[in-house]
Design a protein around this motif. Structure first.
Motif, mmCIF file in Angstrom:
data_model
loop_
_atom_site.group_PDB
_atom_site.id
_atom_site.type_symbol
_atom_site.label_atom_id
_atom_site.label_comp_id
_atom_site.label_asym_id
_atom_site.label_seq_id
_atom_site.Cartn_x
_atom_site.Cartn_y
_atom_site.Cartn_z
ATOM 1 N N LEU A 1 -2.779 8.142 -13.416
ATOM 2 C CA LEU A 1 -1.381 7.782 -13.657
ATOM 3 C C LEU A 1 -1.012 6.506 -12.916
ATOM 4 O O LEU A 1 -0.326 5.639 -13.456
ATOM 5 N N GLY A 2 -1.455 6.391 -11.679
ATOM 6 C CA GLY A 2 -1.139 5.204 -10.894
ATOM 7 C C GLY A 2 -1.684 3.947 -11.531
ATOM 8 O O GLY A 2 -0.986 2.925 -11.634
ATOM 9 N N ILE B 1 -1.833 -1.144 -3.965
ATOM 10 C CA ILE B 1 -2.880 -0.147 -3.783
ATOM 11 C C ILE B 1 -2.214 1.198 -3.561
ATOM 12 O O ILE B 1 -1.280 1.312 -2.765
ATOM 13 N N PHE B 2 -2.693 2.218 -4.275
ATOM 14 C CA PHE B 2 -2.192 3.577 -4.087
ATOM 15 C C PHE B 2 -3.092 4.342 -3.116
ATOM 16 O O PHE B 2 -4.319 4.214 -3.155
ATOM 17 N N LEU B 3 -2.471 5.146 -2.272
ATOM 18 C CA LEU B 3 -3.179 6.135 -1.470
ATOM 19 C C LEU B 3 -3.030 7.465 -2.185
ATOM 20 O O LEU B 3 -1.909 7.932 -2.396
ATOM 21 N N ALA C 1 -0.810 0.053 -10.930
ATOM 22 C CA ALA C 1 -1.446 -0.163 -9.636
ATOM 23 C C ALA C 1 -2.741 -0.942 -9.846
ATOM 24 O O ALA C 1 -3.404 -0.799 -10.871
ATOM 25 N N ASP C 2 -3.113 -1.760 -8.882
ATOM 26 C CA ASP C 2 -4.342 -2.540 -8.993
ATOM 27 C C ASP C 2 -5.555 -1.773 -8.492
ATOM 28 O O ASP C 2 -6.680 -2.029 -8.922
ATOM 29 N N ASP C 3 -5.355 -0.852 -7.577
ATOM 30 C CA ASP C 3 -6.477 -0.143 -6.986
ATOM 31 C C ASP C 3 -5.964 1.128 -6.338
ATOM 32 O O ASP C 3 -4.745 1.336 -6.218
ATOM 33 N N TYR C 4 -6.874 1.995 -5.920
ATOM 34 C CA TYR C 4 -6.484 3.202 -5.204
ATOM 35 C C TYR C 4 -7.534 3.536 -4.150
ATOM 36 O O TYR C 4 -8.706 3.181 -4.279
ATOM 37 N N VAL D 1 0.881 -1.170 0.000
ATOM 38 C CA VAL D 1 0.000 0.000 0.000
ATOM 39 C C VAL D 1 0.915 1.215 0.000
ATOM 40 O O VAL D 1 1.676 1.431 0.951
ATOM 41 N N LEU D 2 0.857 2.015 -1.079
ATOM 42 C CA LEU D 2 1.831 3.086 -1.289
ATOM 43 C C LEU D 2 1.178 4.459 -1.297
ATOM 44 O O LEU D 2 0.189 4.681 -2.013
ATOM 45 N N ASP D 3 1.760 5.369 -0.535
ATOM 46 C CA ASP D 3 1.423 6.776 -0.704
ATOM 47 C C ASP D 3 2.137 7.252 -1.972
ATOM 48 O O ASP D 3 3.122 6.650 -2.412
#
Length: 233
Positions: free
Chosen positions: A89-90, A76-78, A95-98, A50-52
């Protein structure tokens, strides 16, 4: 026990979210910048990250780009509350989700569980469409759900969990149109809401990956206002 890497420069988020995830039975690793996380991932990959996005030393976009060079693990993006550019962009980068900040920790837990379930379904062949547990060949495309492997004209293509499920759903019935809502049902659990832009971004990323091994790849057709269709050669 699944290992979740939480990467954010906000120590309050690291502390509160890690406590919630641990209470839910996850093993949690925390990092306050992208470079520290990458160094740790090079030694041992977690089951999910899980990435900021905005972080010192290495931001989330750069970290994701480096991860996608060697792994398809779920990410997952935060994202910032009103920054749609970050979301798009993510997703296009893999990325799979945000999840938007400020976020419900319960929502984040459900998104994590949904991704892990989807990954497990692919790994075991327990997918919700008939015969998806078998090797599928459609013209130049070959998909093996048990090995999470995809090849096009004999060349391997590395796909994320979400990309794999979307391609699988489209190729399962060549010539038939899948609406965005139908693709959402395939790629996401019922309790997780995503919008049309999310599916479109995943499809764009999927096409880009297929064209990386074949400039002429055109098997996924867009039907504007309707959905997508896989056209077998």
């Amino acid at each position: 026990m699944s290992r979740i890497a939480l990467v954010d420069d906000d120590r309050n988020i690291l502390t509160s979210v890690s406590m919630t995830l641990e209470a839910e039975g996850f093993e949690v690793e925390t990092y306050n910048d992208g470079q520290s996380a990458l160094d740790a991932f090079n030694r041992r990959l977690p089951d999910m990250a899980v990435l900021d996005i905005k972080m010192p030393r290495m931001d989330g976009m750069d970290l994701l780009q480096r991860l996608r060079q060697k792994t398809t693990m779920p990410v997952i993006f935060l994202t910032s509350k009103d920054d749609e550019i970050d979301e798009v962009l993510g997703l296009r980068m893999g990325a799979d989700d945000y999840v938007k900040k400020p976020f419900s920790q319960r929502l984040l837990v459900e998104r994590i569980r949904a991704l892990l379930r989807r990954q497990e379904a692919i790994a075991t062949g327990e997918v919700p469409v008939a015969e998806e547990n078998k090797i599928m060949e459609r013209g130049s495309l070959r998909m093996d759900p048990l090995r999470h492997s995809v090849s096009w004209k004999g060349k391997d293509v590395s796909l994320t969990v979400t990309e794999f499920l979307l391609l699988q759903a489209l190729a399962q019935r060549p010539g038939f149109v899948k609406s965005r809502d139908q693709l959402m049902d395939v790629a996401y659990d019922d309790q997780v809401y995503v919008d049309d832009r999310t599916i479109d971004s995943h499809i764009k990323r999927l096409r880009k990956k297929m064209r990386s091994v074949d400039d002429d790849f055109a098997a996924i057709e867009t039907l504007y206002g309707i959905g997508y269709r896989y056209n077998e050669e």
